[in-house]
Design a protein around this motif. Structure first.
Motif, mmCIF file in Angstrom:
data_model
loop_
_atom_site.group_PDB
_atom_site.id
_atom_site.type_symbol
_atom_site.label_atom_id
_atom_site.label_comp_id
_atom_site.label_asym_id
_atom_site.label_seq_id
_atom_site.Cartn_x
_atom_site.Cartn_y
_atom_site.Cartn_z
ATOM 1 N N LYS A 1 4.635 5.481 -1.592
ATOM 2 C CA LYS A 1 4.293 6.791 -1.850
ATOM 3 C C LYS A 1 3.586 7.206 -2.982
ATOM 4 O O LYS A 1 2.755 8.115 -3.338
ATOM 5 N N ASP A 2 4.025 6.100 -4.166
ATOM 6 C CA ASP A 2 3.567 6.569 -5.575
ATOM 7 C C ASP A 2 1.951 5.748 -5.736
ATOM 8 O O ASP A 2 1.406 5.743 -6.840
ATOM 9 N N LEU A 3 1.379 5.488 -4.341
ATOM 10 C CA LEU A 3 0.039 4.954 -4.358
ATOM 11 C C LEU A 3 -0.151 3.510 -5.127
ATOM 12 O O LEU A 3 -1.109 3.267 -5.313
ATOM 13 N N THR A 4 1.033 2.866 -5.324
ATOM 14 C CA THR A 4 0.851 1.598 -5.877
ATOM 15 C C THR A 4 0.860 0.545 -4.649
ATOM 16 O O THR A 4 1.216 0.912 -3.570
ATOM 17 N N LEU A 5 0.386 -0.643 -4.688
ATOM 18 C CA LEU A 5 0.249 -1.733 -3.734
ATOM 19 C C LEU A 5 0.991 -2.883 -3.953
ATOM 20 O O LEU A 5 1.239 -3.328 -5.313
ATOM 21 N N SER A 6 1.911 -3.180 -3.106
ATOM 22 C CA SER A 6 2.662 -4.400 -3.213
ATOM 23 C C SER A 6 2.065 -5.643 -3.365
ATOM 24 O O SER A 6 1.091 -5.823 -2.638
ATOM 25 N N SER B 1 6.384 -11.081 -0.275
ATOM 26 C CA SER B 1 6.294 -9.973 -1.195
ATOM 27 C C SER B 1 6.925 -10.561 -2.442
ATOM 28 O O SER B 1 7.626 -11.400 -2.614
ATOM 29 N N LEU B 2 6.093 -10.387 -3.427
ATOM 30 C CA LEU B 2 6.531 -10.926 -4.769
ATOM 31 C C LEU B 2 7.421 -10.001 -5.723
ATOM 32 O O LEU B 2 8.148 -10.402 -6.490
ATOM 33 N N GLY B 3 7.729 -8.886 -5.121
ATOM 34 C CA GLY B 3 8.894 -7.930 -5.612
ATOM 35 C C GLY B 3 8.241 -7.051 -6.597
ATOM 36 O O GLY B 3 8.982 -6.432 -7.270
ATOM 37 N N LYS C 1 -3.283 -3.376 0.692
ATOM 38 C CA LYS C 1 -3.835 -1.973 1.015
ATOM 39 C C LYS C 1 -3.234 -1.232 2.176
ATOM 40 O O LYS C 1 -3.225 0.065 2.418
ATOM 41 N N VAL C 2 -2.742 -2.154 3.202
ATOM 42 C CA VAL C 2 -2.239 -1.589 4.406
ATOM 43 C C VAL C 2 -1.233 -0.606 4.181
ATOM 44 O O VAL C 2 -0.709 0.411 4.767
ATOM 45 N N HIS C 3 -0.268 -1.297 3.480
ATOM 46 C CA HIS C 3 1.195 -0.527 3.402
ATOM 47 C C HIS C 3 1.481 -0.124 1.900
ATOM 48 O O HIS C 3 2.223 -0.487 1.092
#
Length: 160
Positions: free
Chosen positions: A22-27, A42-44, A17-19
């Motif tokens: 721009k399209d409001l999705t979360l890594s 990151s799982l990509g 949620k921290v990063h």
């Protein structure tokens, strides 16, 4: 002597949620904890916040790619658990960086060059010549040359 419980690595999957993008999705990431420190990998892929279940650490079925994403999460989970289990008896303690290195190394090992008919033919001919099957080697040489001239290329993948 160090307390082995305090050096133990634990992990969980998170939607960062921290990063947010721009399209409001979360890594989606795996977070590896050791003592009070953590390291993330990151799982990509990323998902909207409403498609992530924090309790079960999976993508909800309302996401069109939930099966693919959850399979990837399960696969990474298995790899981490297996690596931690097999290295449990080591004298030196593992670090989260070593676990991440193991995950990324397996990923690199899977990306191999696809075999092609021409190189397979060359290798097979060499094996036949070593085995002194010269007649079969000549037949394969003729077949390989025919495929090469038809394809007009030195590489012809096995795929259609």
């Amino acid at each position: 002597m160090l307390n082995s419980k305090s050096m133990e690595i634990t992990f969980k999957f998170i939607a960062d949620k921290v990063h947010s993008k721009k399209d409001l999705t979360l890594s989606v990431r795996v977070r590896l904890y050791q003592e009070r420190n953590y390291k993330e990998y990151s799982l990509g892929f990323s998902v909207p916040q409403e498609h992530w279940n924090e309790q079960i650490q999976q993508v909800l079925s309302k996401n069109e790619n939930h099966l693919t994403y959850n399979t990837k999460i399960s696969s990474i989970k298995s790899k981490v658990q297996k690596f931690l289990l097999f290295n449990e008896d080591k004298e030196s303690c593992l670090t989260p960086n070593e676990v991440i290195k193991h995950i990324t190394q397996e990923k690199k090992d899977r990306t191999k060059a696809k075999p092609d008919i021409i190189s397979y033919g060359k290798e097979h001919i060499a094996k036949l010549q070593v085995a002194r099957n010269i007649g079969s080697g000549l037949v394969y040489t003729g077949g390989r040359n025919t495929v090469s001239s038809y394809a007009r290329a030195d590489m012809q993948p096995f795929e259609a």
